[in-house]
Design an enzyme around this catalytic site. Structure first.
Site, PDB file in Angstrom:
ATOM      1  N   GLY A  84      49.301  35.779  45.580  1.00  0.00           N
ATOM      2  CA  GLY A  84      48.756  37.067  46.217  1.00  0.00           C
ATOM      3  C   GLY A  84      48.193  37.893  44.795  1.00  0.00           C
ATOM      4  O   GLY A  84      48.517  37.514  43.774  1.00  0.00           O
ATOM      5  N   GLY A  86      48.728  39.891  42.101  1.00  0.00           N
ATOM      6  CA  GLY A  86      49.863  40.238  41.307  1.00  0.00           C
ATOM      7  C   GLY A  86      49.388  41.437  40.417  1.00  0.00           C
ATOM      8  O   GLY A  86      50.334  42.174  39.921  1.00  0.00           O
ATOM      9  N   ARG A  87      48.198  41.665  40.348  1.00  0.00           N
ATOM     10  CA  ARG A  87      47.712  42.761  39.398  1.00  0.00           C
ATOM     11  C   ARG A  87      46.571  43.097  39.634  1.00  0.00           C
ATOM     12  O   ARG A  87      45.717  43.861  38.872  1.00  0.00           O
ATOM     13  CB  ARG A  87      47.743  42.215  37.967  1.00  0.00           C
ATOM     14  CG  ARG A  87      46.750  41.069  37.871  1.00  0.00           C
ATOM     15  CD  ARG A  87      46.476  41.036  36.241  1.00  0.00           C
ATOM     16  NE  ARG A  87      45.852  39.780  36.124  1.00  0.00           N
ATOM     17  CZ  ARG A  87      45.416  39.138  35.054  1.00  0.00           C
ATOM     18  NH1 ARG A  87      45.443  39.912  33.772  1.00  0.00           N
ATOM     19  NH2 ARG A  87      44.980  38.070  34.865  1.00  0.00           N
ATOM     20  N   LYS A 107      41.569  45.367  38.919  1.00  0.00           N
ATOM     21  CA  LYS A 107      42.135  44.254  38.337  1.00  0.00           C
ATOM     22  C   LYS A 107      42.800  44.913  37.083  1.00  0.00           C
ATOM     23  O   LYS A 107      42.270  45.356  36.015  1.00  0.00           O
ATOM     24  CB  LYS A 107      41.145  43.023  38.042  1.00  0.00           C
ATOM     25  CG  LYS A 107      42.112  41.992  37.587  1.00  0.00           C
ATOM     26  CD  LYS A 107      41.025  40.702  37.377  1.00  0.00           C
ATOM     27  CE  LYS A 107      41.624  39.412  36.859  1.00  0.00           C
ATOM     28  NZ  LYS A 107      40.503  38.252  36.771  1.00  0.00           N
ATOM     29  N   GLY A 120      51.381  43.425  35.814  1.00  0.00           N
ATOM     30  CA  GLY A 120      50.414  43.542  36.592  1.00  0.00           C
ATOM     31  C   GLY A 120      49.288  44.446  35.923  1.00  0.00           C
ATOM     32  O   GLY A 120      48.418  44.981  36.437  1.00  0.00           O
ATOM     33  N   ARG A 171      35.977  45.001  39.903  1.00  0.00           N
ATOM     34  CA  ARG A 171      35.318  43.909  40.472  1.00  0.00           C
ATOM     35  C   ARG A 171      34.780  43.765  41.622  1.00  0.00           C
ATOM     36  O   ARG A 171      35.441  44.332  42.637  1.00  0.00           O
ATOM     37  CB  ARG A 171      36.346  42.465  40.332  1.00  0.00           C
ATOM     38  CG  ARG A 171      35.715  41.563  40.820  1.00  0.00           C
ATOM     39  CD  ARG A 171      36.555  40.221  39.952  1.00  0.00           C
ATOM     40  NE  ARG A 171      38.027  40.109  40.935  1.00  0.00           N
ATOM     41  CZ  ARG A 171      38.735  39.239  40.887  1.00  0.00           C
ATOM     42  NH1 ARG A 171      38.582  38.366  39.852  1.00  0.00           N
ATOM     43  NH2 ARG A 171      39.886  38.884  41.657  1.00  0.00           N
ATOM     44  N   ASP A 243      43.551  29.213  44.691  1.00  0.00           N
ATOM     45  CA  ASP A 243      43.499  30.454  44.765  1.00  0.00           C
ATOM     46  C   ASP A 243      42.671  31.159  43.908  1.00  0.00           C
ATOM     47  O   ASP A 243      42.071  32.320  44.077  1.00  0.00           O
ATOM     48  CB  ASP A 243      45.104  31.001  44.147  1.00  0.00           C
ATOM     49  CG  ASP A 243      45.391  30.578  42.899  1.00  0.00           C
ATOM     50  OD1 ASP A 243      45.232  29.448  42.599  1.00  0.00           O
ATOM     51  OD2 ASP A 243      45.334  31.533  41.865  1.00  0.00           O
ATOM     52  N   ASP A 253      37.502  34.845  39.197  1.00  0.00           N
ATOM     53  CA  ASP A 253      38.766  34.963  38.489  1.00  0.00           C
ATOM     54  C   ASP A 253      38.443  34.109  37.151  1.00  0.00           C
ATOM     55  O   ASP A 253      38.563  33.083  36.852  1.00  0.00           O
ATOM     56  CB  ASP A 253      39.832  34.111  39.024  1.00  0.00           C
ATOM     57  CG  ASP A 253      40.795  35.043  39.911  1.00  0.00           C
ATOM     58  OD1 ASP A 253      40.097  36.259  40.213  1.00  0.00           O
ATOM     59  OD2 ASP A 253      41.661  34.760  40.498  1.00  0.00           O
TER      60      ASP A 253
END
Ligand code: AMP
Ligand code: MG
Length: 469
Positions: A84, A86-87, A107, A120, A171, A243, A253
């Site tokens: 998920g 997380g940050r 982000k 985070g 982003r 992910d 990512d």
């Protein structure tokens, strides 16, 4: 500031996400803002203070519905049942001036229920790295998330290297749906949620798809094209976990990713990729592996399991050929062929073999092919000359091979040592290298800043990239 939000994810059932606001930061300072992209998104803004307030997470813009998305994923082959955001926090979506729905995500905006002990946050280095590389990828014509803003938080955060200045990246993505978004509901045995997610993904990305297997087929095609595009510019993603694998087929990512200098099929930069799982030349296999995980998740929706399994298997088995075809188109263009034939694979491969044997620079060797300097990149000139004779014979009938090559072989790529220099300068408050890189990477197929094309000196060479994000 007016952001024309039109949120759809927030309308999905509550077990898809957690509503949460960004955590405020001490003294936000705008590092970079992408005005061209803002226009495309229909965002009207001129006030720098307001930009830094909103894109640090200190001020929630009107119409936003902030949330952290749930997903799971295989990390280096091992299933993690809950990852998920997380940050990261999704502010919401807009329909851009091209009619495309785009996510606006912060982000580094503070902890969420999915932070798993993390803070985070992100620091300035990886934030600017993602900003520059994602925008360069876009200019290179490669599907990618984009960067709208980078804001320093005025707060230091603790990383392995010590205390570092924090930052938030804004982003933009066609969506943040990942293979892992499907996996989480499949593994939890929640077919209703899986069905809702599948319908949502089809409506948002592949409206022509008739069902789960059609969706799988469409994502496989996109991923096949994406991997070939990465390889054509010497890009190594570094963390192709499920992910980090986008359903929309965008590069997403940016962590320990890197563009290679001297060519090697086995090149790895990420310090955490100890098994070379995500090495340059292994990326096609890993894309296939990721698509097999998507297939496994989607099979849960099938009424007739045997028929669906057969279909999914055929779709996955078609992928190596799709990657090969996309690779041939990309690499054919790199040697000047506008319509390469499978027989041309040997000619391309033998050049790559020569480059690998000599550690020739990937970008500069290809760029030199349209002129008469390419042989200077080799010590074994006889071997290169022999290749070049075959090459010349093959391109003799091409209409304009030099133009084909120059449109496929960038003059500049984000070289690791330049990224490091840019980050060091930015950390010390000097954004000039950042702006210089952004200017050059805006038109990567034009040789506007030849110094940026230079390969690193031995002392500058970056051998490893770190996740230390
Ligand atoms: P990545 O592979 O970098 O995309 O991240 C994998 C997972 O770790 C995601 O769920 C991230 O949200 C989470 N994560 C990474 N860094 C942090 C951090 N500093 N704090 C909280 N979660 C993080
Ligand atoms: Mg990730």
């Amino acid at each position: 500031m007016h952001i024309p939000f039109d949120n759809s994810y927030a309308a999905l059932p509550q077990d898809f996400y957690t509503r949460i606001n960004p955590t405020s930061v001490k003294s936000p300072m705008l590092l970079a803002f992408n005005n061209d992209l803002a226009k495309i998104l229909g965002i009207e803004t001129a006030d720098v203070t307001e930009q830094s307030q909103i894109f640090s997470g200190n001020k929630i813009p009107q119409g936003a519905a902030p949330l952290a998305q749930l997903y799971a994923g295989h990390q280096f082959g091992n299933y993690n049942p809950q990852l998920g955001d997380g940050r990261a926090i999704l502010l919401g979506e807009v329909i851009d001036t091209n009619g495309l729905r785009r996510d606006i995500q912060l982000k580094g905006s503070g902890p969420t229920p999915y932070s798993r002990g993390g803070d985070g946050r992100a620091w300035v280095g990886p934030v600017l790295r993602e900003y520059v590389i994602s925008e360069a990828m876009h200019a290179l014509g490669i599907p990618t998330t984009r960067a709208l803003a980078a804001v320093a938080t005025g707060e230091d955060i603790l990383r392995e290297q010590g205390m570092l200045p924090g930052a938030v990246l804004t982003r933009i993505a066609s969506s943040h749906l990942r293979v892992g978004t499907f996996q989480v509901f499949a593994h939890r045995n929640q077919p209703e949620q899986l069905q809702i997610l599948t319908d949502y993904a089809i409506a948002r990305h592949y409206p022509d798809a008739a069902g789960p297997m059609d969706l799988l087929r469409a994502v496989c095609r996109k991923q096949a094209d994406l991997i070939a595009a990465w390889m054509s510019v010497g890009f190594i993603h570094g963390v192709m976990n499920t992910d980090n694998c986008s359903i929309a087929g965008e590069t997403i990512d940016y962590g320990p990713c890197a563009f290679m200098d001297d060519f090697h099929m086995g090149r790895v930069f990420s310090s955490i990729d100890r098994q070379s799982r995500y090495a340059y030349g292994n990326q096609p296999n890993m894309a296939l592996w990721n698509m097999a995980q998507l297939a496994t998740a989607l099979l849960q929706l099938a009424d007739n399991k045997d028929a669906a399994l057969e279909e999914a298997t055929a779709i996955i088995h078609a992928m190596p050929d799709q990657i090969e075809t996309a690779w041939l188109a990309r690499f054919g263009a790199k040697i000047g062929l506008h319509a390469p034939h499978p027989d041309d694979t040997d000619l391309i491969q033998s050049l790559l073999d020569l480059m690998q044997a000599e550690g020739a620079d990937f970008t500069n060797t290809f760029r030199a092919l349209s002129g008469d300097h390419a042989r200077n990149h080799f010590t074994n000139r006889d071997a290169f000359d022999a290749w070049s004779r075959n090459h010349q014979a093959r391109i003799a009938a091409e209409p304009d091979p030099a133009a084909t090559m120059n449109a496929a072989n960038p003059a500049v790529i984000p070289r690791n040592h330049r990224m490091e220099q840019m980050i060091t300068a930015a950390t010390a408050g000097d954004m000039a290298p950042f702006h210089r890189l952004m200017q050059a990477f805006a038109t990567p197929f034009v040789d506007t800043d030849p110094k940026l094309a230079r390969t690193p000196a031995p002392a500058e060479t970056v051998r490893a990239t770190f996740c230390g994000t």
